[in-house]
Design a protein around this motif. Structure first.
Motif, PDB file in Angstrom:
ATOM      1  N   PHE A 143     -29.838  -2.173  -1.689  1.00  0.00           N
ATOM      2  CA  PHE A 143     -30.700  -2.214  -0.266  1.00  0.00           C
ATOM      3  C   PHE A 143     -31.144  -0.908   0.181  1.00  0.00           C
ATOM      4  O   PHE A 143     -31.206  -0.794   1.513  1.00  0.00           O
ATOM      5  CB  PHE A 143     -30.096  -3.303   0.556  1.00  0.00           C
ATOM      6  N   GLY A 202     -27.652 -14.777   4.949  1.00  0.00           N
ATOM      7  CA  GLY A 202     -27.317 -13.422   4.566  1.00  0.00           C
ATOM      8  C   GLY A 202     -26.688 -13.502   3.048  1.00  0.00           C
ATOM      9  O   GLY A 202     -26.792 -14.639   2.434  1.00  0.00           O
ATOM     10  N   THR A 209     -23.822 -12.451   0.108  1.00  0.00           N
ATOM     11  CA  THR A 209     -22.263 -12.059  -0.082  1.00  0.00           C
ATOM     12  C   THR A 209     -22.131 -11.818  -1.656  1.00  0.00           C
ATOM     13  O   THR A 209     -22.187 -12.767  -2.274  1.00  0.00           O
ATOM     14  CB  THR A 209     -21.244 -13.069   0.194  1.00  0.00           C
ATOM     15  N   ASN A 262     -23.442  -1.731   0.202  1.00  0.00           N
ATOM     16  CA  ASN A 262     -23.839  -2.877   0.658  1.00  0.00           C
ATOM     17  C   ASN A 262     -23.756  -4.347   0.021  1.00  0.00           C
ATOM     18  O   ASN A 262     -24.574  -4.534  -0.570  1.00  0.00           O
ATOM     19  CB  ASN A 262     -25.440  -2.675   1.196  1.00  0.00           C
ATOM     20  N   SER A 277     -22.516  -7.139   1.104  1.00  0.00           N
ATOM     21  CA  SER A 277     -22.803  -8.427   2.198  1.00  0.00           C
ATOM     22  C   SER A 277     -23.663  -7.794   3.199  1.00  0.00           C
ATOM     23  O   SER A 277     -23.319  -6.698   4.211  1.00  0.00           O
ATOM     24  CB  SER A 277     -21.291  -8.815   2.889  1.00  0.00           C
ATOM     25  N   ILE A 278     -24.745  -8.513   3.538  1.00  0.00           N
ATOM     26  CA  ILE A 278     -25.598  -7.979   4.525  1.00  0.00           C
ATOM     27  C   ILE A 278     -25.946  -9.553   5.310  1.00  0.00           C
ATOM     28  O   ILE A 278     -26.232 -10.556   4.801  1.00  0.00           O
ATOM     29  CB  ILE A 278     -27.097  -7.710   4.004  1.00  0.00           C
ATOM     30  N   SER A 279     -25.915  -9.727   6.631  1.00  0.00           N
ATOM     31  CA  SER A 279     -26.080 -10.685   7.346  1.00  0.00           C
ATOM     32  C   SER A 279     -27.472 -10.862   7.552  1.00  0.00           C
ATOM     33  O   SER A 279     -28.427  -9.957   7.490  1.00  0.00           O
ATOM     34  CB  SER A 279     -25.371 -10.512   8.989  1.00  0.00           C
ATOM     35  N   TYR A 280     -27.930 -12.029   7.838  1.00  0.00           N
ATOM     36  CA  TYR A 280     -29.342 -12.553   8.245  1.00  0.00           C
ATOM     37  C   TYR A 280     -29.769 -12.099   9.731  1.00  0.00           C
ATOM     38  O   TYR A 280     -28.727 -13.139  10.449  1.00  0.00           O
ATOM     39  CB  TYR A 280     -30.052 -13.744   7.568  1.00  0.00           C
ATOM     40  N   SER A 296     -32.322  -9.186   8.283  1.00  0.00           N
ATOM     41  CA  SER A 296     -32.068  -7.771   7.891  1.00  0.00           C
ATOM     42  C   SER A 296     -33.616  -7.313   7.523  1.00  0.00           C
ATOM     43  O   SER A 296     -34.160  -8.003   6.896  1.00  0.00           O
ATOM     44  CB  SER A 296     -31.176  -7.698   7.034  1.00  0.00           C
ATOM     45  N   LYS A 332     -34.009  -5.086   5.516  1.00  0.00           N
ATOM     46  CA  LYS A 332     -33.542  -4.761   4.231  1.00  0.00           C
ATOM     47  C   LYS A 332     -33.977  -5.868   3.182  1.00  0.00           C
ATOM     48  O   LYS A 332     -33.913  -5.630   2.035  1.00  0.00           O
ATOM     49  CB  LYS A 332     -32.348  -3.889   3.870  1.00  0.00           C
TER      50      LYS A 332
END
Length: 482
Positions: free
Chosen positions: A97, A440, A442, A451, A453-456, A458, A460
């Motif tokens: 990302f 997001g 995981t 990166n 894990s990225i939460s929603y 984003s 990116k």
């Protein structure tokens, strides 16, 4: 090639730089295009070249693995010579990302997509004047070109625009939507809103459906070309991503009920996926790979997912995916487990990796299957407050897989997403499923990114428009954060 002079403006605005098979013509380029479209045979040559370019674009490594890789269905196998696990160069930045507008991993996909759209527009503009084609033949050519134009814009929207529900009324930026070929003068098109983008896609698909007839324009297996059934499948997917639940349900139901296709039986599922060259009998569309006169394939999906003893590809299933299947789920048999020498803490040792059986041999790019229509119908039914219908459709897919049938609707939204992940893995759906559901990511097993894990939400979750393109078009708005 010489045709590139004719689309100079497309080069300036979209950086269309591919060597297309669409128009290989002699000098006098405007005349050459007119000559190509002077009869039906020339128009069909152009349409055939358009399919080839579309197949090559979606089967390219970056797009072919993108959604499953970002979502966490895919990890990397070790490099055979060193045992090290690293992200392949073609996807390294986007996987983390951290893609850059200056050197985007997806620049070629962006350029090729707009080249394909421009080619489709040329066909649409010249086909009505074909002197030796009947109205039915002209309409068939137009229908396929319209569908390809809509499909390509839809893929661009998935990659470069946030999901439809990202803002109220989908007022956030969509994409540039081209409905005319680029010939002369300089225009600087701006991006439509996401709402406008989806309306244009749907309008193209509805127009296409009005022009199809029962026979294909081109010779070859019917599943390799757009037709009324798989265009409806595309429309159902578009409605799903637009969150138009009523139309998504009705369109998917139309395909299930009226297409004449049936689900592959439990007893044949693994065997059909394992068969080289041919797709599953429930496949509504697969872009078949090209073969030379000797029947040799230069590249296929197995380039990324194949396993043949000591020769293996770089992309394998993550345990995040594998561990979702029950032991008695026959879809678990769609993986080949193999020990590969892997560098762990400076020491090489054998570790097991799971290769998908979906893309062995001369596998083509799977576009639509009937099972997806059941899952679209299930999700749309749930969103339309008909959990009973949604549960029934999920259980049709689970029963075919010999998985335990669901008896409760308590967690139905999560169950639908989980079933889509298991059924449609490696078919380019999962990351887009997550963003559509505003969830997001995981990635646990095998993640080699900073990166994982990225939460929603984003910024990116969409890629940057290549810098070359935004520099040349002052109205082409870059995605936020790039």
């Amino acid at each position: 090639m010489k045709y590139l002079k004719y689309i100079t403006i497309a080069l300036l605005i979209f950086s269309v730089q591919s060597c297309s098979d669409f128009l290989e013509q002699e000098p006098g380029l405007r005349t050459s295009i007119d000559e190509l479209f002077q009869n039906k045979q020339g128009a069909l040559r152009a349409l055939n070249g358009l399919y080839r370019n579309l197949e090559e674009n979606v089967r390219g490594e970056r797009f072919a693995v993108y959604s499953d890789l970002q979502g966490g269905n895919i990890k990397f196998s070790p490099v055979s010579s060193t045992g090290q696990i690293t992200a392949p160069l073609n996807v390294r930045e986007l996987y983390s990302f951290e893609d850059l507008a200056e050197t985007s991993n997806f620049k070629l996909f962006y350029d090729e997509s707009y080249d394909i759209i421009n080619q489709a527009n040329l066909i649409l503009e010249h086909t009505p004047s074909l002197p030796d084609a009947t109205e039915t033949e002209k309409n068939k050519i137009k229908a396929e070109a319209l569908t390809i134009r809509a499909y390509t814009h839809f893929l661009l929207a998935l990659v470069y625009s946030q999901n439809y529900g990202y803002t109220p009324n989908a007022s956030h930026p969509g994409i540039v939507y081209n409905t005319e070929s680029i010939k002369s003068g300089v225009t600087y098109p701006a991006r439509k809103t996401a709402a406008e983008t989806y309306d244009l896609i749907i309008n193209d698909l509805k127009s296409a459906l009005e022009n199809y007839s029962d026979t294909s324009s081109l010779a070859g297996p019917s599943y390799s070309f757009f037709n009324k059934n798989n265009t409806k499948a595309l429309l159902a997917r578009v409605y799903l991503n637009k969150r138009d639940w009523t139309n998504a349900y009705e369109t998917a139901n139309d395909v299930i009920t009226n297409s004449g296709f049936t689900l592959v039986s439990s007893s044949n599922l693994v065997a059909q996926w394992s068969e080289p060259d041919l797709p599953l009998s429930e496949t509504l569309m697969e872009f078949s790979v090209s073969k030379d006169a000797e029947g040799t394939v230069s590249s296929s999906m197995s380039s990324y997912f194949g396993y043949d003893g000591s020769i293996y590809a770089r992309y394998v299933a993550s345990n995040d995916l594998i561990n979702l299947y029950e032991n008695n789920d026959i879809r678990k048999q769609l993986f080949v487990t193999a020990p590969l020498s892997t560098l762990v803490n400076g020491v090489r040792r054998d570790m097991n990796y799971s290769f998908t059986r979906k893309y062995q041999g001369n596998a083509g790019y799977v576009v639509f299957r009937l099972s997806e229509m059941y899952l679209i119908r299930a999700e749309a039914a749930f969103q339309n407050n008909r959990p009973d219908l949604a549960l029934a459709d999920i259980n049709i897919i689970r029963a075919r897989a010999n998985a335990t049938l669901l008896t409760s609707t308590a967690n139905l939204k999560e169950d639908i997403l989980l079933e889509r992940r298991k059924e449609l893995c490696f078919e380019g759906q999962f990351f887009f499923d997550l963003t559509r559901n505003q969830m997001g990511i995981t990635r646990n097993d095998g993640c080699v990114s900073n990166n994982c894990s990225i939460s929603y939400p984003s910024l990116k979750f969409v890629l940057p428009i290549p810098l070359f393109n935004t520099n040349l078009n002052e109205n082409l708005q870059q995605n936020e954060s790039y």
